[in-house]
Design an enzyme around this catalytic site. Structure first.
Site, PDB file in Angstrom:
ATOM      1  N   ASN A  18       0.833  -1.213   0.000  1.00 40.32           N
ATOM      2  CA  ASN A  18       0.000   0.000   0.000  1.00 40.32           C
ATOM      3  C   ASN A  18       0.862   1.256   0.000  1.00 40.32           C
ATOM      4  O   ASN A  18       0.540   2.238  -0.672  1.00 40.32           O
ATOM      5  CB  ASN A  18      -0.957   0.008   1.196  1.00 40.32           C
ATOM      6  N   HIS A 113      -8.310  -0.484   6.067  1.00 41.85           N
ATOM      7  CA  HIS A 113      -8.687  -1.761   6.674  1.00 41.85           C
ATOM      8  C   HIS A 113      -9.292  -2.641   5.572  1.00 41.85           C
ATOM      9  O   HIS A 113     -10.178  -2.192   4.836  1.00 41.85           O
ATOM     10  CB  HIS A 113      -9.710  -1.528   7.789  1.00 41.85           C
ATOM     11  N   GLU A 184      -7.502  -2.201  -2.468  1.00 45.30           N
ATOM     12  CA  GLU A 184      -6.820  -1.310  -1.514  1.00 45.30           C
ATOM     13  C   GLU A 184      -5.916  -0.331  -2.250  1.00 45.30           C
ATOM     14  O   GLU A 184      -5.883   0.868  -1.951  1.00 45.30           O
ATOM     15  CB  GLU A 184      -5.971  -2.120  -0.527  1.00 45.30           C
TER      16      GLU A 184
END
Ligand code: GRF
Length: 201
Positions: A18, A113, A184
């Site tokens: 990420n 999350h 994500e």
């Protein structure tokens, strides 16, 4: 729009995919932001290599190096301030964020999350456990939540949430995690773009 890019700080404990997605979005000019510092609690974390590839300084700062939680928090705050940080993105940071850091960066700390909060969040809900819980719950769908960080795990106001990832009958935590991770990577950059629009104009 301010006449400088947003200073983006990242906290991560693991491989840093990420972090990589965010730093790539900065480097490619898709975000009016610049990676200024990556902090980790883990000197072995892959995220240090990611930071180095993008020319962003990275440091390890661990709670156990300090006598008190206050000193630890003050060191984190100083490191982010000195680097010119406007926004901190937690990207797989496995420790609780000190409340003094949250107070020092009001409305300026985001977390990602890998599920649809408030389901499957909270203390201990990280890594494969999240996807195990999704499968065990019988939920037909999962997704990604990006929220502001406040003093409780996974409880701050949601900034962006996106579902639409079907939980298939043969899914394992790993197979589900892989599909969620793709989402994500796109959603976190969108959240940062939205934060910039809302807080940095
Ligand atoms: C991601 O699934 C993120 O949602 C969670 O921890 C994981 C970190 O993965 N909080 P990576 O280190 O960014 O690849």
């Amino acid at each position: 729009m301010k006449d400088r890019p947003v200073g983006l700080g990242i906290m991560a404990s693991g491989r840093g995919s990420n972090a990589e997605a965010l730093l790539a979005a900065c480097a490619e000019g898709r975000l009016n932001a610049k990676g200024v510092l990556v902090l980790s609690n883990n000197p072995e974390a892959g995220v240090h290599d990611v930071a180095a590839r993008f020319g962003v300084p990275s440091r390890t700062i661990r709670r156990d190096e300090f006598e008190s939680g206050e000193e630890f928090a003050a060191t984190l705050i100083r490191a982010f301030h000195d680097a010119g940080t406007d926004l901190i993105c937690l990207a797989g940071y496995m420790r609780k964020v000190p409340s003094a850091l949250i107070r020092a960066f009001p409305d300026a700390i985001l977390n990602i999350h890998p599920a649809l909060l408030p389901r499957h969040g909270g203390k201990g809900m990280y890594g494969p456990r999240v996807h195990e819980a999704v499968i065990a719950s019988g939920d037909r769908e999962t997704g990604v939540s990006i929220h502001y960080v406040d003093a409780e795990y996974d409880r701050g106001p949601i900034m962006i949430q996106r579902g639409g990832i079907e939980v298939r009958s043969g899914d394992t935590p790993e197979s589900l995690a892989a599909r969620v991770l793709e989402l994500e990577h796109t959603l976190y950059a969108q959240a940062v773009a939205r934060w910039i629009e809302q807080h940095f104009t």
